[in-house]
Design a protein around this motif. Structure first.
Motif, PDB file in Angstrom:
ATOM      1  N   ASN A  51      53.576  35.314  52.517  1.00  0.00           N
ATOM      2  CA  ASN A  51      52.465  35.977  51.834  1.00  0.00           C
ATOM      3  C   ASN A  51      52.724  37.474  51.821  1.00  0.00           C
ATOM      4  O   ASN A  51      53.354  37.999  52.739  1.00  0.00           O
ATOM      5  N   ILE A  52      52.248  38.133  50.765  1.00  0.00           N
ATOM      6  CA  ILE A  52      52.281  39.597  50.761  1.00  0.00           C
ATOM      7  C   ILE A  52      50.855  40.106  50.871  1.00  0.00           C
ATOM      8  O   ILE A  52      49.959  39.641  50.179  1.00  0.00           O
ATOM      9  N   HIS A  53      50.695  41.069  51.789  1.00  0.00           N
ATOM     10  CA  HIS A  53      49.354  41.606  52.055  1.00  0.00           C
ATOM     11  C   HIS A  53      49.400  43.130  51.955  1.00  0.00           C
ATOM     12  O   HIS A  53      50.310  43.755  52.510  1.00  0.00           O
ATOM     13  N   PRO A  54      48.397  43.736  51.298  1.00  0.00           N
ATOM     14  CA  PRO A  54      48.466  45.183  51.059  1.00  0.00           C
ATOM     15  C   PRO A  54      47.918  46.050  52.192  1.00  0.00           C
ATOM     16  O   PRO A  54      47.092  46.937  51.970  1.00  0.00           O
ATOM     17  N   SER A  55      48.389  45.807  53.409  1.00  0.00           N
ATOM     18  CA  SER A  55      48.102  46.715  54.533  1.00  0.00           C
ATOM     19  C   SER A  55      49.190  46.500  55.566  1.00  0.00           C
ATOM     20  O   SER A  55      50.000  45.566  55.452  1.00  0.00           O
ATOM     21  N   ALA A  99      41.828  45.157  51.451  1.00  0.00           N
ATOM     22  CA  ALA A  99      42.558  45.832  52.534  1.00  0.00           C
ATOM     23  C   ALA A  99      42.716  47.331  52.248  1.00  0.00           C
ATOM     24  O   ALA A  99      42.632  48.155  53.167  1.00  0.00           O
ATOM     25  N   GLN A 100      42.924  47.679  50.988  1.00  0.00           N
ATOM     26  CA  GLN A 100      43.134  49.098  50.649  1.00  0.00           C
ATOM     27  C   GLN A 100      41.839  49.880  50.848  1.00  0.00           C
ATOM     28  O   GLN A 100      41.851  51.005  51.339  1.00  0.00           O
ATOM     29  N   LYS A 101      40.712  49.291  50.491  1.00  0.00           N
ATOM     30  CA  LYS A 101      39.409  49.953  50.701  1.00  0.00           C
ATOM     31  C   LYS A 101      39.141  50.085  52.208  1.00  0.00           C
ATOM     32  O   LYS A 101      38.674  51.132  52.674  1.00  0.00           O
ATOM     33  N   ALA A 122      51.542  35.096  46.123  1.00  0.00           N
ATOM     34  CA  ALA A 122      51.601  36.440  45.532  1.00  0.00           C
ATOM     35  C   ALA A 122      50.249  36.716  44.876  1.00  0.00           C
ATOM     36  O   ALA A 122      50.072  36.505  43.678  1.00  0.00           O
ATOM     37  N   GLY A 123      49.301  37.115  45.716  1.00  0.00           N
ATOM     38  CA  GLY A 123      47.955  37.351  45.201  1.00  0.00           C
ATOM     39  C   GLY A 123      47.195  36.046  45.001  1.00  0.00           C
ATOM     40  O   GLY A 123      46.336  35.957  44.133  1.00  0.00           O
ATOM     41  N   PHE A 124      47.507  35.044  45.811  1.00  0.00           N
ATOM     42  CA  PHE A 124      46.793  33.764  45.748  1.00  0.00           C
ATOM     43  C   PHE A 124      45.555  33.899  46.634  1.00  0.00           C
ATOM     44  O   PHE A 124      45.680  34.170  47.833  1.00  0.00           O
ATOM     45  N   ILE A 174      50.689  51.487  47.114  1.00  0.00           N
ATOM     46  CA  ILE A 174      51.158  50.352  47.921  1.00  0.00           C
ATOM     47  C   ILE A 174      51.876  49.335  47.031  1.00  0.00           C
ATOM     48  O   ILE A 174      52.919  48.784  47.407  1.00  0.00           O
ATOM     49  N   LEU A 175      51.305  49.111  45.833  1.00  0.00           N
ATOM     50  CA  LEU A 175      51.854  48.090  44.938  1.00  0.00           C
ATOM     51  C   LEU A 175      53.323  48.358  44.593  1.00  0.00           C
ATOM     52  O   LEU A 175      54.129  47.425  44.515  1.00  0.00           O
ATOM     53  N   LYS A 176      53.662  49.632  44.421  1.00  0.00           N
ATOM     54  CA  LYS A 176      55.067  49.965  44.108  1.00  0.00           C
ATOM     55  C   LYS A 176      55.978  49.463  45.217  1.00  0.00           C
ATOM     56  O   LYS A 176      57.084  48.977  44.961  1.00  0.00           O
ATOM     57  N   GLU A 177      55.523  49.583  46.445  1.00  0.00           N
ATOM     58  CA  GLU A 177      56.328  49.110  47.585  1.00  0.00           C
ATOM     59  C   GLU A 177      56.332  47.590  47.648  1.00  0.00           C
ATOM     60  O   GLU A 177      57.350  46.977  47.992  1.00  0.00           O
ATOM     61  N   GLU A 178      55.197  46.977  47.320  1.00  0.00           N
ATOM     62  CA  GLU A 178      55.131  45.503  47.308  1.00  0.00           C
ATOM     63  C   GLU A 178      56.201  44.936  46.383  1.00  0.00           C
ATOM     64  O   GLU A 178      56.871  43.953  46.712  1.00  0.00           O
ATOM     65  N   HIS A 179      56.322  45.589  45.223  1.00  0.00           N
ATOM     66  CA  HIS A 179      57.244  45.064  44.201  1.00  0.00           C
ATOM     67  C   HIS A 179      58.707  45.151  44.645  1.00  0.00           C
ATOM     68  O   HIS A 179      59.552  44.425  44.132  1.00  0.00           O
ATOM     69  N   GLY A 236      45.758  35.994  39.928  1.00  0.00           N
ATOM     70  CA  GLY A 236      45.308  37.100  39.081  1.00  0.00           C
ATOM     71  C   GLY A 236      46.388  37.738  38.248  1.00  0.00           C
ATOM     72  O   GLY A 236      47.138  37.075  37.524  1.00  0.00           O
ATOM     73  N   ARG A 237      46.495  39.046  38.406  1.00  0.00           N
ATOM     74  CA  ARG A 237      47.344  39.902  37.567  1.00  0.00           C
ATOM     75  C   ARG A 237      48.814  39.495  37.535  1.00  0.00           C
ATOM     76  O   ARG A 237      49.489  39.564  36.518  1.00  0.00           O
ATOM     77  N   GLY A 238      49.363  39.115  38.678  1.00  0.00           N
ATOM     78  CA  GLY A 238      50.743  38.616  38.697  1.00  0.00           C
ATOM     79  C   GLY A 238      51.822  39.681  38.653  1.00  0.00           C
ATOM     80  O   GLY A 238      52.958  39.410  38.255  1.00  0.00           O
ATOM     81  N   SER A 239      51.510  40.891  39.109  1.00  0.00           N
ATOM     82  CA  SER A 239      52.558  41.923  39.074  1.00  0.00           C
ATOM     83  C   SER A 239      53.660  41.632  40.105  1.00  0.00           C
ATOM     84  O   SER A 239      54.826  41.957  39.870  1.00  0.00           O
ATOM     85  N   ASN A 240      53.302  41.002  41.203  1.00  0.00           N
ATOM     86  CA  ASN A 240      54.347  40.626  42.173  1.00  0.00           C
ATOM     87  C   ASN A 240      55.208  39.485  41.631  1.00  0.00           C
ATOM     88  O   ASN A 240      56.422  39.465  41.840  1.00  0.00           O
ATOM     89  N   LEU A 241      54.567  38.549  40.930  1.00  0.00           N
ATOM     90  CA  LEU A 241      55.334  37.499  40.249  1.00  0.00           C
ATOM     91  C   LEU A 241      56.335  38.153  39.295  1.00  0.00           C
ATOM     92  O   LEU A 241      57.514  37.786  39.261  1.00  0.00           O
TER      93      LEU A 241
HETATM   94  C1  GRF Z   1      48.592  42.410  45.850  1.00  0.00           C
HETATM   95  O1  GRF Z   1      48.064  43.648  46.237  1.00  0.00           O
HETATM   96  C2  GRF Z   1      48.934  41.572  47.053  1.00  0.00           C
HETATM   97  O2  GRF Z   1      49.346  42.312  48.152  1.00  0.00           O
HETATM   98  C3  GRF Z   1      47.607  40.898  47.366  1.00  0.00           C
HETATM   99  O3  GRF Z   1      47.058  40.623  46.111  1.00  0.00           O
HETATM  100  C4  GRF Z   1      47.558  41.544  45.136  1.00  0.00           C
HETATM  101  C5  GRF Z   1      48.170  40.721  44.042  1.00  0.00           C
HETATM  102  O4  GRF Z   1      48.572  41.521  42.946  1.00  0.00           O
HETATM  103  N1  GRF Z   1      47.788  39.736  48.208  1.00  0.00           N
HETATM  104  P1  GRF Z   1      49.393  40.863  41.764  1.00  0.00           P
HETATM  105  O5  GRF Z   1      48.572  39.681  41.255  1.00  0.00           O
HETATM  106  O6  GRF Z   1      50.731  40.444  42.291  1.00  0.00           O
HETATM  107  O7  GRF Z   1      49.520  41.948  40.720  1.00  0.00           O
END
Ligand code: GRF
Length: 203
Positions: free
Chosen positions: A110-114, A124-126, A90-92, A173-178, A13-18
């Motif tokens: 893998n990164i997971h948002p919880s 997970a956030q919901k 990363a959001g796969f 959460i996303l800010k911390e993921e990054h 998807g969006r790829g913000s972690n990428l």
């Molecule tokens: C992130 O919240 C990640 O934790 C989850 O999917 C989302 C991917 O976001 N696994 P992005 O594509 O990296 O913006």
């Protein structure tokens, strides 16, 4: 010359972690090289980000293959060709089969948002907002044969506020993921990880 860890980043998807990984590498703060970006979604914004930064990208759609095995074989061939050393999910949004995962022991993260093991799976956030927890966060873990349940490498905590919606919590959460994801990739690149059973030690 520092040895750069050869990465494949798998996205949907969006790829913000990428983007966060790209930024750290380009800033010279992460001794790694993204050899491949693989998306299972042709419309993923992540692909535009890859192109913009001159990264090799591939679309591998599950629907284009007869079964999960041939779909994964295609991914496996791409990874092999580039001698990938770490696969970053990363959001796969696809689940990889045990058959695929066994080729890469402790080489897929893998990164997971919880804060796992709380709220695995989708939305997970919901789940966190609906449950009424006071803290949530994100987890980077090794991928094993079960969804969102491999050995935890590291986590970051954020507060859940009374007025939070899934969207506002996701943003926090996303800010911390990054920050967390590139940090863990760096630790792996520096060979500072030790796994003993379920436990991961950072040296
Ligand atoms: C992130 O919240 C990640 O934790 C989850 O999917 C989302 C991917 O976001 N696994 P992005 O594509 O990296 O913006």
């Amino acid at each position: 010359m520092i040895n750069e860890l050869k990465l494949a980043v798998l996205v949907s998807g969006r790829g913000s972690n990428l983007q966060a990984i790209i930024n750290k590498i380009e800033a010279g703060k992460l001794p790694a090289k993204i050899e491949l970006v693989i998306s299972d979604q042709p419309e993923a914004k992540a692909l535009q980000r890859a192109k913009k930064h001159g990264l090799e990208d591939h679309i591998v759609q599950r629907e284009a293959f007869a079964d999960q095995g041939t779909f994964e074989k295609k991914i496996f061939e791409l990874l092999k060709e580039k001698n990938i050393e770490l696969i970053v999910l990363a959001g796969f949004m696809r689940i990889l089969s045990p058959n695929f995962i066994k080729n890469y022991p402790a080489k897929i993260i893998n990164i997971h948002p919880s804060l796992l093991p709380a709220f695995p799976g989708l939305n997970a956030q919901k789940q966190a907002v609906d449950y009424g927890v006071k803290y949530s966060g994100c987890t980077v873990h090794f991928v094993n044969q079960e969804v969102d349940s491999g050995p935890i490498i590291s986590q970051r905590v954020v507060p859940v506020k009374v007025n939070d919606t899934p969207a506002s919590l996701s943003e926090r959460i996303l800010k911390e993921e990054h920050k967390l994801l590139p940090e863990i990739i760096k630790i792996i690149a520096e060979d500072r990880i030790e796994i003993k059973g379920r436990k991961v030690f950072i040296k």
